[in-house]
Design an enzyme around this catalytic site. Structure first.
Site, PDB file in Angstrom:
ATOM      1  CG  ASP A   1      -2.210   0.765   1.187  1.00  0.00           C
ATOM      2  OD1 ASP A   1      -2.412   1.620   0.016  1.00  0.00           O
ATOM      3  OD2 ASP A   1      -3.180   0.515   2.134  1.00  0.00           O
ATOM      4  CG  ASP A  19      -9.494   2.251  -0.538  1.00  0.00           C
ATOM      5  OD1 ASP A  19      -8.935   1.110  -0.932  1.00  0.00           O
ATOM      6  OD2 ASP A  19      -8.829   3.159   0.121  1.00  0.00           O
TER       7      ASP A  19
END
Ligand code: DGJ
Length: 752
Positions: free
Chosen positions: A488, A552
Site C-alpha cells: 500500500d 477503495d
C-alpha cells in the site's frame, strides 16, 4: 525490415539529392554552423525507416535535422520509397511564418522555429542552453530503431529507442540523455516521447478522479491553447492517470481513430497536447521535474520512463492491443495463471484484529470459496488506529501473542494462501522507527512537511532505508511463507527532498528496485500495487506487481465506471475486484448481492466483507459466483476485453471473450431507472459471426428480475442458440432490470 531497406536503396539514393538540398536551404535560413558534418552523415543514411506490426506500420523519415514520424497507423501494404514520402511531407508554407517549415519531429526544439513544448529544457553552469540537436546515427535491428542525436555545441547526446511490437501493435519509446560535457547539466524537462497527431484528431480523452472514484473519462476538444495535464502527487495518483487518448470526433467503442498513450511511471508527470498555429498538433509526455531535481553529471546518462502508444480503430481495438502488450511484456509470469479468489480482512475488521475473529473470518471466507486470505492493515505494534505504527514491521505481540503462526496455520488448514499488508514507504511520527531515524523521511530542512493520514514518507532511495525495509519484509516473508503482499501507499508526496535537494523522481525507481529485490529473494512471492485504492497503476509498477487494488470504493454502481476506465488500458485479470458489504462503506449505498458479485467478476474475484454474518441465501448466492469464476478463470486470465456499445448511458456493459472464441461472459449493469419501459436489445461483441452460440443467463438472479417482467425474454430462463452475427448485430433482448441491478450473460460456442 532490413531487407526492405536494402531493396529500396537505389530509390533512396536518388532522393538524397532532394533531402540534402532541403537541408541546405533549411540550414542556411537558420544559419546553423555545425550542420555540415551532419548532412554528410545523413546522406549515407536512408531517407526513412519502417517498422511493421501485425496491423500497424510506423515510418520514421530522416529528411529533417532530427527524424520525424511520417506515418503511424494501419499497416502499409505497398512499398514506400523516400521520394514518395517526401512528396507527402512537402507541406505548404504560409506567409507570415518563418522562412522554413518548423519540423514537428521526434525531439522538437525551439531553435528550429518550433513553437510547441520542446523535448528538452535545461541549464549548464546556470545558463539556459539553446539546443540544436541533429541526427548522428540511426540503426534498425528488427523491430527496434535506435536514433542517436547529438548537440555538439551543448555537448549532449540523446538516444531514442523506438520499437513496434509486432504482435500487439503497441510502440514503445525510451529516451535517454547523455551529458558529454565536462560540467553538470541540469534538466528541467526531458520528454519521454513527442508524437505528432494526425490532422483529423480533434478530441482528447483523459482519465481523472479522486480517492474512491478513479479512472473517470473526460473528453474535450483539442482547441486553441495547450492542454497540460500534470500530476504532482508523487505517485500515479487518483487525480490524473498517465493514460491519454487522442482521437477523431467519431471515436466510439467500435469506430473512429484513436491514439492511446501511456507513461509507465509511478511519479510526477506531464502530458501536453497542443495544436500549433500552423495546424500541426502533438502529444508529449514525460516526468514532471521539480527545480534542480535532475542533474546529469559529466559522462552520466539520464533515462526517461518508457512511453507506450498505438493508433487503431475504435476504443476496443486499442484497448486490446494494450492488454496484449502488457501480458507479453509487462506483467509478471504469475498473472498468466488462473487467479485465486481473495478474502481481505480490511472492511470486515479494520483495526479491530484478534486471532479468534480472524480465524472465524477465515472459516467463513473458506465456506464461500476464498482461496487466499489477506491480513490487511493493523497487525503491527501500536496500530490500533491509522495514527501510529507504520515503519515498525514486526508482529504486535499484544494482538498476536504467538505471532502470526496460529492464524497462518489456520489459513493453510483450509488450503488457502496467506497474504500480508505492508505500507513500506511510510512512517508514522508515532513509531519506534521515526523516533530512531527522523532523518530518514523525505523533507526539506526548515520546512514542516504536512502529514497525510498521520504519516510521512521514507526516502527509499537511501540505501540504509531500503536495506531496513528489505530486511523487515524479507524476514517476515520467510518466517510465515507469505505468498502475497498487498503493498500500500497512502499519501501524496509533498516537496520530497533529502533535506536539501529534491528526491521525487528517485522515489519510484527506488520502490521498484526494492520490490524487485524481494521478488528475486522470494521468487514465488506475488505483490499487489495498492495506493489508497488505485493511485499507483501504471506499467512501471506493474512489472513488479501484476495486480492492482482498483479502488477503495466497492460500491458496484460506482465501480462500474472505475473498472471500465481501468480496463481501457490495463488487462482485467490485473484488476482486484471484491464483493463488498450490502451497504458500501464508501458511499452508504445498498445494493443487491448479485450486482456486487457480477461487477466483481469483471476482474480478479474476491471478497471484502464480513463473511461471518452472511445468511444462508447469501452463501448460496456467493457459491454460485465463486463456482462460476472457478469454472471460467483458466481462460479469463487471458481473455479479450470488449466494452459494449449501449443504447443508453445508464447501461454499462462489457465482456470477456476467450482467445479460442469458445466462451464469453458479458456483464450488463443498469445504473438507474431507464426512461423507456423496455430496455431493448444489447449488442454483444467479440463472437465469430458465422458460429452458433448458446446464450444463457449466467447470473443466478432470475428471481430478482422476475417481479419486474410481465414477460421475460426466453433466453433468460432457457438458453437459446443464435449466430454470432445476430447476437452482435441485433443483440439479445434485455429483461426489464430494476435500477442498480446487473446481469451476466454467458455465450458458449455450439459444437455442431
Ligand atoms: C488503503 C487501501 O486502499 C485499503 O484497501 C486498506 O488496505 C487501507 N489502506 C489500510 O490502511
Amino acid at each position: 525490415m532490413l531487407s526492405c531497406f536494402f531493396k529500396l536503396t537505389p530509390i533512396v539514393i536518388s532522393f538524397y539529392t532532394f533531402g540534402t538540398l532541403f537541408h541546405c536551404l533549411y540550414i542556411s535560413a537558420n544559419q546553423r554552423p555545425s550542420i555540415k558534418a551532419t548532412i554528410t552523415r545523413m546522406s549515407n543514411t536512408p531517407a526513412y525507416y519502417r517498422l511493421d506490426g501485425a496491423a500497424s506500420s510506423l515510418l520514421l523519415s530522416n529528411h529533417t535535422q532530427v527524424p520525424a514520424v511520417a506515418w503511424l497507423g494501419d499497416r502499409l501494404e505497398a512499398d514506400v520509397d523516400g521520394a514518395m514520402l517526401a512528396n507527402h511531407e512537402d507541406s505548404a508554407l504560409a506567409f507570415a511564418n518563418l522562412d522554413a517549415r518548423a519540423p514537428l519531429d521526434i525531439f522538437p526544439q525551439l531553435s528550429t522555429g518550433y513553437m510547441g513544448s520542446p523535448a528538452l529544457a535545461g541549464y549548464r553552469q546556470n545558463a539556459p542552453v539553446a539546443h540544436s540537436f541533429s541526427t548522428k546515427h540511426i540503426e534498425q535491428t528488427g523491430q527496434l530503431l535506435v536514433v542517436v542525436l547529438e548537440d555538439v555545441k551543448s555537448q549532449l547526446e540523446v538516444v531514442q529507442k523506438i520499437a513496434l511490437d509486432s504482435k500487439s501493435d503497441v510502440c514503445t519509446v525510451s529516451t535517454s540523455l547523455k551529458n558529454a560535457g565536462s560540467t553538470d547539466y541540469r534538466v528541467d524537462w526531458l520528454a519521454s516521447a513527442t508524437l505528432p497527431l494526425p490532422n483529423h484528431f480533434s478530441d482528447c480523452i483523459s482519465q481523472h478522479g479522486r480517492w474512491g472514484l478513479e479512472n473517470q473519462s473526460y473528453r474535450r476538444a483539442i482547441g486553441p491553447g495547450r492542454i497540460d495535464i500534470s500530476n504532482q502527487h508523487g505517485r500515479t495518483g487518483h487525480e490524473h492517470g498517465p493514460n491519454l487518448i487522442c482521437a477523431s470526433a467519431d471515436l466510439s467503442v467500435d469506430h473512429g481513430d484513436a491514439l492511446f498513450v501511456h507513461l509507465g511511471w509511478s511519479g510526477n508527470y506531464s502530458f501536453r497536447i497542443e495544436r500549433l498555429h500552423d495546424g500541426t498538433a502533438y502529444l508529449q509526455c514525460g516526468v514532471l521535474l521539480g527545480p534542480g531535481e535532475e542533474v546529469v553529471a559529466p559522462g552520466a546518462v539520464l533515462t526517461c520512463p518508457t512511453a507506450y502508444f498505438t493508433i487503431g480503430h475504435g476504443l476496443n481495438q486499442c484497448t486490446q492491443r494494450f492488454h496484449s502488450f502488457a501480458r507479453q511484456h509487462i506483467l509478471p509470469a504469475w498473472t498468466r495463471t488462473p487467479r485465486p479468489i481473495h478474502a481481505n480482512s480490511w472492511e470486515a475488521l479494520y483495526f479491530d484484529l484478534n486471532d479468534n475473529d480472524l480465524k472465524a473470518l477465515v472459516d467463513a471466507a473458506a465456506t464461500i470459496g476464498a482461496e487466499r486470505f489477506v491480513l490487511d492493515d493493523g497487525w503491527f505494534p501500536a496500530r490500533r488506529t491509522d495514527e501510529a505504527g507504520l515503519g515498525d514491521w514486526t508482529v504486535d505481540k499484544h494482538v498476536f501473542p504467538h505471532g502470526l503462526t496460529p492464524l497462518v496455520e489456520h489459513v493453510r488448514s483450509h488450503n488457502m494462501q496467506f497474504g500480508l499488508w505492508f505500507e513500506p514507504e511510510m512512517v508514522n511520527p508515532d513509531s519506534d522507527l521515526f523516533r530512531k531515524h527522523p532523518e530518514w523521511v523525505l523533507h526539506y530542512a526548515g520546512i514542516e512537511t504536512p502529514l497525510a493520514r498521520g504519516q510521512l514518507v521514507l526516502d527509499v532511495a537511501r540505501e540504509d532505508v531500503s536495506n531496513y525495509l528489505f530486511n523487515c519484509i524479507s524476514s517476515l516473508v520467510s518466517e510465515y511463507s507469505i505468498d502475497y503482499i498487498k503493498w500500500d501507499m497512502n499519501r501524496d508526496l509533498v516537496l520530497p527532498g533529502d533535506g536539501l535537494s529534491p528526491r521525487s523522481s528517485k522515489q519510484p525507481q527506488a520502490v521498484y528496485a526494492l520490490m524487485q529485490r524481494l521478488i528475486d529473494t522470494h521468487p514465488t512471492l506475488q505483490i499487489e500495487s495498492c495506493s489508497s485504492g488505485g493511485a499507483r497503476t501504471d506499467f512501471g509498477v506493474l512489472k513488479q506487481t501484476g495486480r492492482v487494488w482498483t479502488s477503495d470504493n466497492i460500491d458496484p454502481i460506482a465501480r462500474g465506471t472505475i473498472q471500465q476506465g481501468f480496463a481501457r488500458f490495463f488487462p482485467p485479470e490485473v484488476m482486484g475486484a471484491h464483493v463488498g458489504h450490502k451497504e458500501a462503506h464508501l458511499t452508504g449505498r445498498s445494493t443487491n448481492l448479485h450486482t456486487r458479485a457480477i461487477i466483481a467478476l469483471q476482474g480478479q474475484f474476491g471478497f471484502e466483507l464480513d463473511a461471518r454474518v452472511l445468511n444462508k441465501d447469501d452463501v448460496t448466492t456467493l457459491h454460485h459466483y465463486t463456482q462460476l469464476y472457478k469454472q471460467h478463470r483458466s481462460w479469463l486470465s487471458n481473455a479479450i476485453y470488449w466494452q459494449l456499445p449501449t443504447s443508453d448511458n445508464l447501461l454499462l456493459a462489457s465482456g470477456l471473450v476467450s482467445t479460442s472464441g469458445e466462451d464469453a461472459l458479458f456483464s450488463i449493469l443498469l445504473l438507474d431507472s431507464l426512461k423507456t419501459t423496455r430496455p431493448g436489445c444489447q449488442r454483444l461483441r467479440g463472437l465469430a459471426k458465422t458460429q452458433r452460440y448458446r446464450v444463457s443467463l449466467a447470473s443466478s438472479n432470475i428471481d430478482q428480475l422476475d417481479p419486474f417482467n410481465k414477460a421475460m425474454p426466453a433466453w433468460c430462463r432457457n438458453s437459446i442458440v443464435s449466430s454470432g452475427e445476430l447476437i452482435m448485430n441485433i443483440g439479445i433482448p434485455l429483461p426489464v432490470m430494476p435500477p442498480q441491478s446487473a446481469i451476466l450473460v454467458y455465450c458458449a460456442l455450439e459444437v455442431n
